[in-house]
Each structure stands twice: as C-alpha cells, then as structure tokens.
Scaffold this active site. Structure first.
Site, short mmCIF file in Angstrom:
data_model
loop_
_atom_site.label_atom_id
_atom_site.label_comp_id
_atom_site.label_asym_id
_atom_site.label_seq_id
_atom_site.Cartn_x
_atom_site.Cartn_y
_atom_site.Cartn_z
N CYS A 37 66.95 -46.08 -49.23
CA CYS A 37 65.71 -46.51 -48.59
C CYS A 37 65.70 -48.03 -48.55
O CYS A 37 66.37 -48.70 -49.34
CB CYS A 37 64.57 -45.98 -49.46
SG CYS A 37 62.96 -46.68 -49.17
N THR A 39 63.50 -49.80 -49.62
CA THR A 39 63.02 -50.26 -50.93
C THR A 39 64.17 -50.48 -51.90
O THR A 39 64.13 -51.39 -52.74
CB THR A 39 62.00 -49.24 -51.50
OG1 THR A 39 60.92 -49.12 -50.56
CG2 THR A 39 61.45 -49.68 -52.84
N HIS A 42 65.36 -53.83 -51.21
CA HIS A 42 64.41 -54.81 -51.77
C HIS A 42 64.59 -54.92 -53.28
O HIS A 42 64.54 -56.02 -53.85
CB HIS A 42 62.97 -54.41 -51.46
CG HIS A 42 62.56 -54.63 -50.02
ND1 HIS A 42 62.67 -55.85 -49.40
CD2 HIS A 42 62.03 -53.79 -49.10
CE1 HIS A 42 62.22 -55.74 -48.15
NE2 HIS A 42 61.84 -54.50 -47.95
N CYS A 93 42.95 -44.32 -60.90
CA CYS A 93 43.13 -42.87 -60.98
C CYS A 93 41.79 -42.15 -61.10
O CYS A 93 41.56 -41.12 -60.46
CB CYS A 93 44.02 -42.51 -62.17
SG CYS A 93 45.78 -42.82 -61.87
N CYS A 101 47.46 -46.56 -58.90
CA CYS A 101 47.48 -46.50 -60.37
C CYS A 101 48.12 -47.75 -60.95
O CYS A 101 49.21 -48.15 -60.57
CB CYS A 101 48.24 -45.26 -60.82
SG CYS A 101 48.50 -45.20 -62.60
N ILE A 170 60.94 -44.05 -41.32
CA ILE A 170 59.48 -43.93 -41.35
C ILE A 170 58.93 -43.90 -39.92
O ILE A 170 58.07 -43.08 -39.59
CB ILE A 170 58.86 -45.10 -42.16
CG1 ILE A 170 59.37 -45.11 -43.60
CG2 ILE A 170 57.33 -45.04 -42.13
CD1 ILE A 170 58.98 -43.92 -44.44
N LEU A 250 52.68 -49.59 -42.49
CA LEU A 250 53.41 -48.78 -43.47
C LEU A 250 54.65 -49.52 -43.96
O LEU A 250 55.20 -49.20 -45.00
CB LEU A 250 53.87 -47.44 -42.86
CG LEU A 250 52.80 -46.41 -42.54
CD1 LEU A 250 52.16 -46.67 -41.20
CD2 LEU A 250 53.40 -45.00 -42.57
N GLY A 251 55.11 -50.50 -43.17
CA GLY A 251 56.35 -51.20 -43.49
C GLY A 251 56.19 -52.06 -44.73
O GLY A 251 55.10 -52.57 -45.01
ZN LIG Z 1 61.79 -44.94 -50.23
ZN LIG Z 2 46.38 -44.59 -63.31
#
Ligand SMILES: [Zn+2]
Ligand SMILES: [Zn+2]
Length: 330
Positions: A37, A39, A42, A93, A101, A170, A250-251
C-alpha cells in the site's frame, strides 16, 4: 519464518524471526496474500508514524492455523485482517468515532503484520471469507473498507455525477462503489492504462486533465473523491466540484505537507470539504462485497511477488500504471 521488518526510516530488512504465538483472543494465520500500500512506502520514508522494529503489511488475508484462549473461529477458516484495533474506552471510542481512537493499535504499523509467513492479530478483527474465494481477493478487504468509509461520507445517490481523482487501488474501488450507488462516474488520471481499467470497472467517462473534466462536466461534479493523495489534486478538487457539492479526501499526503485552499471560494459556493480516515465499522461490508463479487478486484492486481522481493518493491516507487502488487509469502 521470514518477515519484512522496518527497523528505522529507510531501513527495511527481510529476516528470520520466530513464528508468533497467538495470545488470548488472538488468531494465528498462515498469510496467503498481503497487498503493498502507499502507506507502506510512507512508513518506509518516515512520512507516517509507526513503532519500529515492526513487520509491515496491513492488507492481508490468510488461513487460521492457531488460536489463543477464548477464540471460537475454527481452524482452517479463511479470514481477512482488519488492522485497526481501537481501545473502546478513550473519548473518541466512547463517542463511536472508533477510527479516531487515540490508542489505536494497527497491525502492520504498530504491531507485526502480514509481510511474513505467519501473523497474529485479535480474532475480533478477523472477517471470515468464503473457502472458495480466490485468496488473492481477500487482501483487498482493508483498502475496500477504507474506500467504503470515504464514499459513505460523500454519500453519492443515483443520478449524481461523481468525479474520482486518482487511478490507484482506492480510486478504482471508489469508481465501483459510486457506480454501485447509481452515480455517473468519471475518473481523472494521467495514466492511460488506469483510465482503461476504470472504464472496465464502471466509469462512464474518463479524463486525463482537470481541463478535460470541466469540458465534459462544465458545472463540475456533485461529489469529488480525491484518491490520489497529491497536493495538486487536493487543491484542484474544489474547482472541479459544482456549487453546493462535496469533496472527500481519501488520499494520504505526507505528514507536514500543506495545500493552498481558497476559503472564499468554498464559502461563496458552499462546497463541503471533508476527510476520510481508515475504516470504522466497514470491514464486514467490504468482505461481503468481495465475497459476492459485486466489487471486482481481479483487474486491480498488477503483479504478485514472493516475500523475498517485498522489501525492494516497498522501497521503490510504484511502476507506471501499477495498481496493486500482492506479496505471496507461501
Ligand atoms: Zn493500506
Ligand atoms: Zn479508543
């Protein structure tokens, strides 16, 4: 077993580690397929926070081969990993905003992930998949779950025009979800091969430049989904969106990168600008869409590679026209 481990920014090693032992409430899976991905790139470049040393790989599926105490998923079940394990007790949460979170522990980022022969993760984060599903397809559950959240925030309805910017995985999943919602979909990307793929999976029309988008849709899109993660296209997105329309980003841009936005234009034309982060409560829907074949992922697989080639593939920029590379550790 072999695992691809990030030790520090720019230091990714394929090395021998013990097979992990599932703790209470965890499954041990034999990884069938794990997607590389943006990510991961990154993380390698230090542009996304992580907890090294850690085995990367957060988009994977596999077969349950071991169980810790209190797990009732039968061994032999194919499952997709939802990497994000929220705490359930922090302020975010308790307000139901679990993707925000403060103590999220992500498999493949904060704890060892799926670029390995075996991986453990919490059983409550395992989405069962059909036994006869192509195992390569199960690795798309996580990116599809993230895309679902972004498209949910944009809320396209039938008859609307949806512009998707970016022809990566994506973007090509967003094209399909918007088309399933009944929208007329355009994909904007400069890559001819990705435009061809978009037409194959549900885009009504494609464009190579922002100018071409506005020639085809002079009013702009009702909803623009930025899936490229590029500063220029984030800045461009509101200009390609009609008055009263919505933009959802979303990017993932590198941490610290800035983008020029004109608030007067957004105000005067009341264009909403929103951001979608990861996959709150969408993993089961993603598994259902992939299990039933309603979202097509086979055309998005550019190539498969063995684990021994994964580190080099993460360290290198994606090839031209490349959509998804899957690592097959077996
Ligand atoms: Zn990913
Ligand atoms: Zn949390």
């Amino acid at each position: 077993m072999q695992a691809v481990r990030l030790h520090a920014t720019g230091d990714l090693r394929t090395e021998e580690v013990p097979v992990p032992v599932p703790g209470p409430g965890e499954v041990l899976v034999r990884v069938e397929a794990a997607g590389i991905c943006g990510t991961d790139r990154h993380l390698y470049k230090g542009e996304f926070p992580s907890a090294p040393p850690v085995t990367l790989g957060h988009e994977f599926c596999g077969i349950v081969v071991g169980r810790g105490a209190g797990v009732d998923i039968p061994e032999g079940t194919r499952v997709a990993c939802d990497p994000n394990d929220w705490c359930g007790t922090c302020d975010a949460c308790l307000r139901g905003r679990v993707n925000l979170c403060a103590r999220n522990v992500a498999t493949g980022i904060h704890r060892d992930g799926g670029f390995a022969e075996f991986a453990t993760f919490p059983a409550r984060k395992a989405a069962p998949l059909p036994a006869d599903l192509d195992p390569l397809h199960g690795a798309f559950c996580e990116p599809l779950a993230c895309t679902l959240h972004g498209v949910d925030l944009g809320a396209p309805v039938s008859g609307e025009r949806v512009l998707v910017i970016g022809g990566g995985v994506i973007g090509l999943l967003a094209v399909q979800l918007a088309a399933l919602a009944g929208a007329e979909v355009m994909l904007l990307t400069r890559h001819p091969a990705k435009r061809a793929l978009a037409s194959q999976v549900g885009a009504a029309v494609t464009a190579a430049t922002p100018g071409e988008v506005l020639r085809l849709w002079p009013q702009g899109a009702d909803l623009t989904l930025e899936c490229a993660g590029v500063a220029e296209t984030v800045a461009e997105a509101p200009r390609l969106t009609r008055s009263g329309g919505r933009v959802v980003v979303l990017g993932v841009l590198p941490k610290g990168e800035r983008v020029p936005i004109e608030p007067f234009d957004l105000l005067f034309r009341e264009v909403q600008l929103r951001f979608a982060f990861i996959n709150p409560f969408t993993q089961a829907r993603a598994a259902a869409l992939i299990s039933t074949g309603r979202v097509k992922v086979a055309p998005l697989i550019s190539r498969t590679i063995p684990l021994s080639e994964a580190a080099a593939a993460i360290a290198a920029p994606p090839g031209p026209g490349e959509v998804k590379v899957l690592v097959l550790p077996g």
